[in-house]
Design an enzyme around this catalytic site. Structure first.
Site, mmCIF file in Angstrom:
data_model
loop_
_atom_site.group_PDB
_atom_site.id
_atom_site.type_symbol
_atom_site.label_atom_id
_atom_site.label_comp_id
_atom_site.label_asym_id
_atom_site.label_seq_id
_atom_site.Cartn_x
_atom_site.Cartn_y
_atom_site.Cartn_z
ATOM 1 N N PHE A 104 0.837 -1.210 0.000
ATOM 2 C CA PHE A 104 0.000 0.000 0.000
ATOM 3 C C PHE A 104 0.873 1.261 0.000
ATOM 4 O O PHE A 104 0.806 2.079 -0.933
ATOM 5 C CB PHE A 104 -0.949 -0.074 1.209
ATOM 6 C CG PHE A 104 -1.454 1.234 1.709
ATOM 7 C CD1 PHE A 104 -2.081 2.134 0.857
ATOM 8 C CD2 PHE A 104 -1.311 1.583 3.054
ATOM 9 C CE1 PHE A 104 -2.552 3.360 1.336
ATOM 10 C CE2 PHE A 104 -1.781 2.790 3.542
ATOM 11 C CZ PHE A 104 -2.395 3.679 2.678
ATOM 12 N N TYR A 132 4.578 -8.089 15.988
ATOM 13 C CA TYR A 132 4.760 -6.864 15.202
ATOM 14 C C TYR A 132 5.452 -5.788 16.049
ATOM 15 O O TYR A 132 6.491 -5.253 15.656
ATOM 16 C CB TYR A 132 3.391 -6.385 14.737
ATOM 17 C CG TYR A 132 3.395 -5.152 13.858
ATOM 18 C CD1 TYR A 132 3.861 -5.201 12.546
ATOM 19 C CD2 TYR A 132 2.890 -3.937 14.327
ATOM 20 C CE1 TYR A 132 3.834 -4.078 11.729
ATOM 21 C CE2 TYR A 132 2.854 -2.813 13.510
ATOM 22 C CZ TYR A 132 3.325 -2.885 12.221
ATOM 23 O OH TYR A 132 3.289 -1.767 11.415
ATOM 24 N N ASP A 187 12.466 -12.137 -0.706
ATOM 25 C CA ASP A 187 12.056 -12.064 0.692
ATOM 26 C C ASP A 187 13.224 -11.480 1.488
ATOM 27 O O ASP A 187 14.342 -12.026 1.449
ATOM 28 C CB ASP A 187 11.747 -13.505 1.153
ATOM 29 C CG ASP A 187 11.110 -13.543 2.512
ATOM 30 O OD1 ASP A 187 11.602 -12.860 3.428
ATOM 31 O OD2 ASP A 187 10.103 -14.261 2.657
HETATM 32 P P1 NAD Z 1 1.419 -3.540 3.238
HETATM 33 O O1 NAD Z 1 1.130 -4.858 3.865
HETATM 34 O O2 NAD Z 1 0.506 -3.060 2.167
HETATM 35 O O3 NAD Z 1 2.890 -3.505 2.648
HETATM 36 C C1 NAD Z 1 3.937 -4.302 3.123
HETATM 37 C C2 NAD Z 1 4.662 -4.898 1.932
HETATM 38 O O4 NAD Z 1 5.783 -5.660 2.412
HETATM 39 C C3 NAD Z 1 3.793 -5.852 1.128
HETATM 40 O O5 NAD Z 1 3.926 -5.577 -0.252
HETATM 41 C C4 NAD Z 1 4.350 -7.226 1.484
HETATM 42 O O6 NAD Z 1 4.146 -8.180 0.446
HETATM 43 C C5 NAD Z 1 5.804 -6.897 1.724
HETATM 44 N N1 NAD Z 1 6.509 -7.862 2.575
HETATM 45 C C6 NAD Z 1 6.094 -8.386 3.756
HETATM 46 N N2 NAD Z 1 7.014 -9.212 4.250
HETATM 47 C C7 NAD Z 1 8.044 -9.223 3.363
HETATM 48 C C8 NAD Z 1 9.287 -9.900 3.306
HETATM 49 N N3 NAD Z 1 9.671 -10.753 4.274
HETATM 50 N N4 NAD Z 1 10.101 -9.673 2.239
HETATM 51 C C9 NAD Z 1 9.721 -8.837 1.238
HETATM 52 N N5 NAD Z 1 8.552 -8.177 1.245
HETATM 53 C C10 NAD Z 1 7.719 -8.365 2.293
HETATM 54 O O7 NAD Z 1 1.481 -2.474 4.437
HETATM 55 P P2 NAD Z 1 1.710 -0.896 4.431
HETATM 56 O O8 NAD Z 1 0.593 -0.294 5.182
HETATM 57 O O9 NAD Z 1 2.034 -0.415 3.081
HETATM 58 O O10 NAD Z 1 2.993 -0.783 5.379
HETATM 59 C C11 NAD Z 1 4.291 -0.530 4.874
HETATM 60 C C12 NAD Z 1 5.259 -0.346 6.036
HETATM 61 O O11 NAD Z 1 4.847 0.769 6.839
HETATM 62 C C13 NAD Z 1 5.317 -1.552 6.973
HETATM 63 O O12 NAD Z 1 6.646 -1.754 7.382
HETATM 64 C C14 NAD Z 1 4.471 -1.135 8.140
HETATM 65 O O13 NAD Z 1 4.866 -1.772 9.339
HETATM 66 C C15 NAD Z 1 4.713 0.358 8.180
HETATM 67 N N6 NAD Z 1 3.598 1.048 8.834
HETATM 68 C C16 NAD Z 1 2.414 1.241 8.168
HETATM 69 C C17 NAD Z 1 1.369 1.860 8.826
HETATM 70 C C18 NAD Z 1 0.045 2.125 8.147
HETATM 71 O O14 NAD Z 1 -0.871 2.636 8.797
HETATM 72 N N7 NAD Z 1 -0.139 1.852 6.874
HETATM 73 C C19 NAD Z 1 1.505 2.279 10.165
HETATM 74 C C20 NAD Z 1 2.713 2.028 10.799
HETATM 75 C C21 NAD Z 1 3.762 1.432 10.127
#
Ligand code: NAD
Ligand code: UDP
Length: 322
Positions: free
Chosen positions: A13, A145, A58
């Site tokens: 996202f 997490y 990964d």
């Molecule tokens: P998301 O789940 O849409 O994106 C995470 C991406 O990481 C996905 O495309 C997933 O396939 C990939 N991924 C997961 N594990 C992986 C691995 N081992 N190797 C390679 N790719 C991997 O979530 P998001 O909301 O876009 O979040 C992105 C980052 O921002 C994350 O690290 C999340 O913890 C952090 N974050 C997001 C929010 C929020 O509100 N959206 C809040 C706090 C922190």
């Protein structure tokens, strides 16, 4: 200056929007993802751009790349997604951070960690300031997490202090917008999907718990700003400080979408934080940043995006809560 930039979790996202922004700014962008919680459709529009490259990988496994900057966004972020395989979630934060810090160290690259407001757990300090050390239940369902992200922050600071790696840490608060996975179970995506398909809207608990919702574009402005600021490692809170109860959010989604859905209460998941709101004084001071998009406008744009997609194109990686 054109940079070679690696975005881990770049198909997700937030990552996909970040890739789009960086590609449009003319940088050479490598998007790395294992597609655990995302799909190629999020970045397919970038595939014919000469300065964009997609790698299925990964981050818990080593990789050798030559880059100038790394945005470490890879990690499942929705509670239902990160609890699906909690051990893998911890490995992604811990082994993944070690691998990406290793790339940064070898290349002399600057590396930004997408940390989270979850490092504060169920906070006793409100609003949350960066100096607050948090209240995380280390043996609870959210710990895979929260503790993983806390260890990642520790690793970033230790690579910085011991190995001079040029690090940046942002603590992201609830962010929403187009390209959220419609079945990720997060509150904004759930409420919008439920409203649009005419289902009841599921309020967990009494709906008096609060969150502060930041629109995706504001968030990306802040993290790009943080990556490019000198002499400031963080951690810095990034989020929208306007606080809403979950019930108010549901009412706003119904009002904007014009849905006929009713609100129904469901059990509150364990360790669900009661209140969350960022103090963003540090981001204002160091980055000259504050969010611009109010909730109603961001929800309108997000609802329009949800109306434009075909829900059948999205697989549900986790069971729904209800
Ligand atoms: P998301 O789940 O849409 O994106 C995470 C991406 O990481 C996905 O495309 C997933 O396939 C990939 N991924 C997961 N594990 C992986 C691995 N081992 N190797 C390679 N790719 C991997 O979530 P998001 O909301 O876009 O979040 C992105 C980052 O921002 C994350 O690290 C999340 O913890 C952090 N974050 C997001 C929010 C929020 O509100 N959206 C809040 C706090 C922190
Ligand atoms: N929530 C809810 N109904 C849903 C999904 C979530 O009431 O269908 C609540 C959840 O219990 C939490 C808040 O909304 O209090 C935010 O949940 P989310 O999973 O989006 O993120 P969190 O901030 O808890 O990580």
């Amino acid at each position: 200056m054109i940079q070679r930039i690696l975005v881990t979790g770049g198909a997700g996202f937030l990552g996909s929007h970040l890739c789009e922004r960086l590609v449009n700014d003319g940088h050479d962008v490598i998007c790395l993802d294992n597609f655990f919680t995302s799909q190629k459709t999020n970045v397919v529009h970038l595939l014919d751009r000469p300065n964009f490259e997609l790698i299925r990988h990964d981050i818990t496994l080593p990789i050798f790349l030559e880059v100038d900057q790394i945005y470490n966004m890879a990690c499942p972020a929705a509670p239902g997604h990160y609890q699906y395989n909690p051990i893998k979630t911890i490995k992604t934060s811990v082994l993944g951070s070690i691998n990406m810090l290793g790339v940064a160290k070898r290349c002399g690259a600057r590396i930004l960690q997408a940390s989270t407001s979850e490092v504060y757990g169920d906070p006793e300090v409100h609003p949350q300031v960066e100096s607050y050390r948090g209240s995380v239940n280390p043996i609870g369902l959210r710990a895979c997490y929260d503790e993983g992200k806390r260890v990642a922050e520790t690793l970033f600071m230790d690579y910085h202090r011991s190995n001079n790696v040029d690090v940046r840490i942002v603590r992201i608060f609830n962010t929403y917008g187009p390209r959220m996975h419609p079945y990720d179970g997060r509150v904004v995506s759930n409420f919008i999907r439920q409203a649009l398909v005419g289902e009841n809207i599921t309020i967990f608990g009494d709906g008096k718990q609060t969150r502060s919702f930041c629109y995706r574009d504001d968030l990306c402005d802040a993290i790009i700003g943080m990556m490019n600021v000198d002499d400031f490692v963080g951690p810095v809170n990034i989020g929208n400080p306007v606080e809403f109860t979950i019930r108010e959010l549901a009412e706003e989604v119904i009002r904007i979408s014009g849905a006929k859905s009713k609100l129904v209460e469901r059990p509150l998941p364990s360790d669900d934080p009661t209140r969350r709101r960022p103090d963003i004084s540090l981001a204002k001071e160091k980055l000259g940043w504050e969010p611009k998009v109010p909730l109603a406008e961001g929800l309108q744009r997000t609802i329009e995006w949800f109306q434009s997609i075909n829900l059948d194109d999205y697989r549900a990686p986790t069971p729904n809560y209800v």
